[in-house]
Design a protein around this motif. Structure first.
Motif, PDB file in Angstrom:
ATOM      1  N   TYR A  68      -8.565 -12.737   9.986  1.00  0.00           N
ATOM      2  CA  TYR A  68      -7.370 -13.460   9.541  1.00  0.00           C
ATOM      3  C   TYR A  68      -7.822 -14.653   8.712  1.00  0.00           C
ATOM      4  CZ  TYR A  68      -2.873 -15.951   9.944  1.00  0.00           C
ATOM      5  OH  TYR A  68      -1.689 -16.601   9.683  1.00  0.00           O
ATOM      6  N   THR A  69      -7.178 -14.890   7.567  1.00  0.00           N
ATOM      7  CA  THR A  69      -7.578 -16.005   6.709  1.00  0.00           C
ATOM      8  C   THR A  69      -6.572 -17.149   6.799  1.00  0.00           C
ATOM      9  OG1 THR A  69      -6.414 -15.169   4.745  1.00  0.00           O
ATOM     10  CG2 THR A  69      -8.676 -14.398   5.085  1.00  0.00           C
ATOM     11  N   VAL A  70      -7.091 -18.383   6.781  1.00  0.00           N
ATOM     12  CA  VAL A  70      -6.248 -19.578   6.834  1.00  0.00           C
ATOM     13  C   VAL A  70      -6.805 -20.615   5.862  1.00  0.00           C
ATOM     14  CG1 VAL A  70      -5.235 -21.383   8.266  1.00  0.00           C
ATOM     15  CG2 VAL A  70      -5.782 -19.169   9.286  1.00  0.00           C
ATOM     16  N   GLN A  71      -5.943 -21.128   4.996  1.00  0.00           N
ATOM     17  CA  GLN A  71      -6.337 -22.196   4.075  1.00  0.00           C
ATOM     18  C   GLN A  71      -6.213 -23.541   4.784  1.00  0.00           C
ATOM     19  OE1 GLN A  71      -4.549 -24.868   2.475  1.00  0.00           O
ATOM     20  NE2 GLN A  71      -6.366 -25.421   1.296  1.00  0.00           N
ATOM     21  N   ALA A  72      -7.221 -24.382   4.650  1.00  0.00           N
ATOM     22  CA  ALA A  72      -7.159 -25.745   5.184  1.00  0.00           C
ATOM     23  C   ALA A  72      -8.298 -26.559   4.604  1.00  0.00           C
ATOM     24  CB  ALA A  72      -7.235 -25.746   6.714  1.00  0.00           C
ATOM     25  N   ASP A  73      -8.012 -27.811   4.299  1.00  0.00           N
ATOM     26  CA  ASP A  73      -9.018 -28.769   3.835  1.00  0.00           C
ATOM     27  C   ASP A  73      -9.530 -29.513   5.055  1.00  0.00           C
ATOM     28  OD1 ASP A  73     -10.524 -30.821   2.784  1.00  0.00           O
ATOM     29  OD2 ASP A  73      -8.973 -31.553   1.405  1.00  0.00           O
ATOM     30  N   LEU A  74     -10.796 -29.331   5.378  1.00  0.00           N
ATOM     31  CA  LEU A  74     -11.363 -29.952   6.574  1.00  0.00           C
ATOM     32  C   LEU A  74     -11.467 -31.462   6.453  1.00  0.00           C
ATOM     33  CD1 LEU A  74     -12.280 -28.463   9.207  1.00  0.00           C
ATOM     34  CD2 LEU A  74     -11.854 -26.993   7.249  1.00  0.00           C
ATOM     35  N   GLY A  75     -11.220 -31.999   5.256  1.00  0.00           N
ATOM     36  CA  GLY A  75     -11.215 -33.451   5.089  1.00  0.00           C
ATOM     37  C   GLY A  75      -9.913 -34.096   5.493  1.00  0.00           C
ATOM     38  N   SER A  76      -8.896 -33.289   5.826  1.00  0.00           N
ATOM     39  CA  SER A  76      -7.585 -33.792   6.240  1.00  0.00           C
ATOM     40  C   SER A  76      -7.368 -33.474   7.709  1.00  0.00           C
ATOM     41  CB  SER A  76      -6.481 -33.136   5.398  1.00  0.00           C
ATOM     42  OG  SER A  76      -5.216 -33.305   6.003  1.00  0.00           O
ATOM     43  N   VAL A  77      -7.158 -34.496   8.535  1.00  0.00           N
ATOM     44  CA  VAL A  77      -6.972 -34.280   9.968  1.00  0.00           C
ATOM     45  C   VAL A  77      -5.719 -33.457  10.231  1.00  0.00           C
ATOM     46  CG1 VAL A  77      -6.576 -35.410  12.196  1.00  0.00           C
ATOM     47  CG2 VAL A  77      -8.274 -36.339  10.611  1.00  0.00           C
ATOM     48  N   ALA A 101     -18.000 -25.784   7.723  1.00  0.00           N
ATOM     49  CA  ALA A 101     -17.652 -26.388   6.437  1.00  0.00           C
ATOM     50  C   ALA A 101     -18.408 -27.693   6.223  1.00  0.00           C
ATOM     51  CB  ALA A 101     -16.142 -26.640   6.365  1.00  0.00           C
ATOM     52  N   GLY A 102     -18.925 -27.860   5.009  1.00  0.00           N
ATOM     53  CA  GLY A 102     -19.650 -29.086   4.692  1.00  0.00           C
ATOM     54  C   GLY A 102     -19.827 -29.234   3.194  1.00  0.00           C
ATOM     55  N   ILE A 103     -19.949 -30.478   2.744  1.00  0.00           N
ATOM     56  CA  ILE A 103     -20.188 -30.753   1.333  1.00  0.00           C
ATOM     57  C   ILE A 103     -21.290 -31.802   1.206  1.00  0.00           C
ATOM     58  CG2 ILE A 103     -17.817 -30.196   0.675  1.00  0.00           C
ATOM     59  CD1 ILE A 103     -17.319 -33.211   0.392  1.00  0.00           C
ATOM     60  N   GLU A 104     -21.855 -31.887   0.007  1.00  0.00           N
ATOM     61  CA  GLU A 104     -22.848 -32.924  -0.280  1.00  0.00           C
ATOM     62  C   GLU A 104     -22.604 -33.466  -1.680  1.00  0.00           C
ATOM     63  OE1 GLU A 104     -26.470 -30.699   0.234  1.00  0.00           O
ATOM     64  OE2 GLU A 104     -26.520 -30.092  -1.870  1.00  0.00           O
ATOM     65  N   LYS A 105     -22.988 -34.721  -1.871  1.00  0.00           N
ATOM     66  CA  LYS A 105     -22.869 -35.372  -3.173  1.00  0.00           C
ATOM     67  C   LYS A 105     -24.216 -35.986  -3.525  1.00  0.00           C
ATOM     68  CE  LYS A 105     -18.295 -34.875  -3.610  1.00  0.00           C
ATOM     69  NZ  LYS A 105     -17.631 -34.176  -4.728  1.00  0.00           N
ATOM     70  N   VAL A 123     -15.215 -34.441   5.514  1.00  0.00           N
ATOM     71  CA  VAL A 123     -15.417 -33.021   5.786  1.00  0.00           C
ATOM     72  C   VAL A 123     -16.499 -32.809   6.839  1.00  0.00           C
ATOM     73  CG1 VAL A 123     -16.167 -30.813   4.812  1.00  0.00           C
ATOM     74  CG2 VAL A 123     -14.640 -32.304   3.491  1.00  0.00           C
ATOM     75  N   ASN A 124     -17.635 -33.467   6.662  1.00  0.00           N
ATOM     76  CA  ASN A 124     -18.816 -33.169   7.477  1.00  0.00           C
ATOM     77  C   ASN A 124     -18.773 -33.751   8.880  1.00  0.00           C
ATOM     78  OD1 ASN A 124     -19.561 -32.211   4.973  1.00  0.00           O
ATOM     79  ND2 ASN A 124     -21.553 -33.224   4.938  1.00  0.00           N
ATOM     80  N   LEU A 125     -18.019 -34.821   9.081  1.00  0.00           N
ATOM     81  CA  LEU A 125     -18.044 -35.472  10.389  1.00  0.00           C
ATOM     82  C   LEU A 125     -16.642 -35.649  10.974  1.00  0.00           C
ATOM     83  CD1 LEU A 125     -20.031 -36.484  12.458  1.00  0.00           C
ATOM     84  CD2 LEU A 125     -19.958 -38.743  11.386  1.00  0.00           C
ATOM     85  N   ILE A 203     -24.494 -21.249  -3.499  1.00  0.00           N
ATOM     86  CA  ILE A 203     -24.567 -22.670  -3.833  1.00  0.00           C
ATOM     87  C   ILE A 203     -25.953 -23.050  -4.371  1.00  0.00           C
ATOM     88  CG2 ILE A 203     -25.354 -23.613  -1.610  1.00  0.00           C
ATOM     89  CD1 ILE A 203     -23.184 -25.768  -1.917  1.00  0.00           C
ATOM     90  N   ASN A 204     -26.956 -22.200  -4.101  1.00  0.00           N
ATOM     91  CA  ASN A 204     -28.323 -22.471  -4.550  1.00  0.00           C
ATOM     92  C   ASN A 204     -28.716 -21.681  -5.799  1.00  0.00           C
ATOM     93  OD1 ASN A 204     -28.970 -24.304  -2.464  1.00  0.00           O
ATOM     94  ND2 ASN A 204     -29.337 -22.604  -1.052  1.00  0.00           N
ATOM     95  N   THR A 205     -27.732 -21.169  -6.531  1.00  0.00           N
ATOM     96  CA  THR A 205     -28.006 -20.348  -7.708  1.00  0.00           C
ATOM     97  C   THR A 205     -28.896 -21.070  -8.720  1.00  0.00           C
ATOM     98  OG1 THR A 205     -25.924 -19.151  -7.449  1.00  0.00           O
ATOM     99  CG2 THR A 205     -26.963 -19.071  -9.615  1.00  0.00           C
ATOM    100  N   LYS A 206     -28.614 -22.341  -8.955  1.00  0.00           N
ATOM    101  CA  LYS A 206     -29.395 -23.120  -9.927  1.00  0.00           C
ATOM    102  C   LYS A 206     -30.861 -23.192  -9.508  1.00  0.00           C
ATOM    103  CE  LYS A 206     -29.321 -27.486 -12.503  1.00  0.00           C
ATOM    104  NZ  LYS A 206     -28.620 -28.793 -12.673  1.00  0.00           N
ATOM    105  N   LEU A 207     -31.098 -23.435  -8.229  1.00  0.00           N
ATOM    106  CA  LEU A 207     -32.469 -23.486  -7.711  1.00  0.00           C
ATOM    107  C   LEU A 207     -33.151 -22.133  -7.849  1.00  0.00           C
ATOM    108  CD1 LEU A 207     -34.815 -24.734  -6.014  1.00  0.00           C
ATOM    109  CD2 LEU A 207     -33.551 -24.009  -3.976  1.00  0.00           C
ATOM    110  N   LEU A 208     -32.432 -21.072  -7.507  1.00  0.00           N
ATOM    111  CA  LEU A 208     -33.019 -19.735  -7.542  1.00  0.00           C
ATOM    112  C   LEU A 208     -33.419 -19.323  -8.950  1.00  0.00           C
ATOM    113  CD1 LEU A 208     -30.529 -17.952  -5.094  1.00  0.00           C
ATOM    114  CD2 LEU A 208     -32.875 -18.664  -4.608  1.00  0.00           C
ATOM    115  N   ASN A 209     -32.766 -19.916  -9.941  1.00  0.00           N
ATOM    116  CA  ASN A 209     -33.060 -19.587 -11.334  1.00  0.00           C
ATOM    117  C   ASN A 209     -34.043 -20.563 -11.987  1.00  0.00           C
ATOM    118  OD1 ASN A 209     -31.398 -17.296 -11.406  1.00  0.00           O
ATOM    119  ND2 ASN A 209     -29.578 -18.551 -11.770  1.00  0.00           N
ATOM    120  N   ASP A 210     -34.636 -21.428 -11.178  1.00  0.00           N
ATOM    121  CA  ASP A 210     -35.621 -22.391 -11.675  1.00  0.00           C
ATOM    122  C   ASP A 210     -36.959 -22.108 -10.975  1.00  0.00           C
ATOM    123  OD1 ASP A 210     -37.272 -24.643 -12.144  1.00  0.00           O
ATOM    124  OD2 ASP A 210     -35.534 -25.940 -12.406  1.00  0.00           O
TER     125      ASP A 210
END
Length: 265
Positions: A68-77, A101-105, A123-125, A203-210
Motif C-alpha cells: 500500500y502506498t502513502v504520500q507524506a513529507d516526513l518533515g511535517s509532524v 527517510a532521510g536527506i542531506e545538504k 526529516v532525519n530527526l 542517489i549515488n549515480t554521480k559517484l558511480l560515474n566518476d
C-alpha cells in the motif's frame, strides 16, 4: 516466512535502500506500507515489485495486494501522524516501523543556511521522533509489542566534513535509540539502528560515474565493493523478526568495514 501476518511501514521507500527494505520485508511475509514524498512513480514501482513477490494476505481488512502506498513529507509532524494513522486504517494495525527517510545538504559549516539545517533535522530527526511516538502510542493502545528500526548511517560515528547537519541528525538518532531502548523495554518494544556505509543506489549515480572518486572510496572499504540495498534489507528483516526479540538499543554497521578504515580524501 518469518514476518508472516506482520505489517511494516517503511518511510522513504520509493527507491534505493528504502525500496530494498520493503522488498526484503515482503519476501519474509510482511504486509508493507510504502511511503513517498514527491515521486509517486517510484512508489508504484516498489508496489509492483511487492505484488510480483506474491504471497497471501493474512489480515481480514486488507486487500489481495499486501502492499500500500502513502504520500507524506516526513518533515511535517502533521503528515507524519497522518501517515501512521492511514497505515493503521488500511491494514488494521502496525507491527514494525522502519524509519528510513532521510536527506542531506552539502555545504561548508560556515555556509549552512537555517533553511537547509531545518530541512535536514526535520526529516532525519524530528520526523523519526514523531513517527516513532505515534507508532508507540498505537502499540500501547492495542496492548501489543513491536519493532522500531532506524536507518542511520556510519556518520552517527564517523565525521563527514561539509555535512555537519546530517552528522548531527544521525548522532541524535543514535541517542534516540539508546534512550528509547530503556524507556520502551518494559513495554516489549525494541528499537535498533542499522547504519549503512556506501550503498549502490540511484542517489549515488554521480559517484558511480566518476572512476577516480569511486576508486578512492573503494580503497577505504576493506571488502572492496559498494554495498547493495539487499545487504541492508536482510539485516532489517532479521531485526524485525522474533529472532531479534532480545536485541535493543544497538547500532549495526553495514559498511564493508568502512568505518574502521576511512580516511578523508
Amino acid at each position: 516466512m518469518k514476518l508472516e501476518g506482520k505489517v511494516a511501514l517503511v518511510t522513504g521507500s520509493s527507491q534505493g535502500i528504502g525500496q530494498g527494505i520493503v522488498l526484503g520485508l515482503a519476501q519474509a511475509g510482511a504486509n508493507v506500507v510504502i511511503n513517498y514524498r514527491s515521486h509517486p512513480e517510484g512508489a508504484e514501482d516498489t508496489l509492483a515489485k511487492v505484488e510480483a513477490i506474491g504471497g497471501n494476505c493474512h489480515i481480514a481488512q486488507c486487500p489481495k495486494s499486501h502492499g500500500y502506498t502513502v504520500q507524506a513529507d516526513l518533515g511535517s509532524v502533521d503528515e507524519v501522524r497522518q501517515l501512521i494513522a492511514e497505515s493503521i486504517n488500511h491494514f488494521g494495525k502496525l507491527d514494525i516501523l522502519v524509519n528510513n527517510a532521510g536527506i542531506e545538504k552539502h555545504a561548508p559549516f560556515w555556509d549552512v543556511t537555517e533553511a537547509d539545517y531545518d530541512a535536514v533535522m526535520n526529516v532525519n530527526l524530528k520526523g523519526v521522533f514523531f513517527a516513532t511516538q505515534a507508532f508507540v502510542q498505537h502499540l500501547i493502545e492495542t496492548k501489543r509489542t513491536g519493532k522500531i528500526i532506524n536507518i542511520s548511517s556510519v556518520h552517527e560515528e564517523l565525521p563527514f566534513p561539509n555535512f555537519t547537519a546530517y552528522c548531527a541528525s544521525k548522532g541524535g538518532m543514535k541517542m534516540l535509540a539508546r534512550n528509547l531502548a530503556v524507556e520502551l523495554g518494559a513495554l516489549g518494544i525494541t528499537i535498533n539502528n542499522v547504519a549503512p556505509g556506501a550503498i549502490e543506489t540511484p542517489i549515488n549515480t554521480k559517484l558511480l560515474n566518476d572512476p577516480e572518486k569511486l576508486g578512492a572510496l573503494l580503497k577505504n572499504i576493506p571488502l572492496g565493493r559498494l554495498g547493495q540495498p539487499q545487504d541492508v534489507a536482510s539485516l532489517v528483516a532479521f531485526l524485525a523478526s522474533d529472532d531479534a526479540d532480545y536485541i535493543t538499543g544497538s547500532t549495526f554497521f553495514v559498511d564493508g568495514g568502512l568505518l574502521w578504515n576511512y580516511q578523508e580524501q
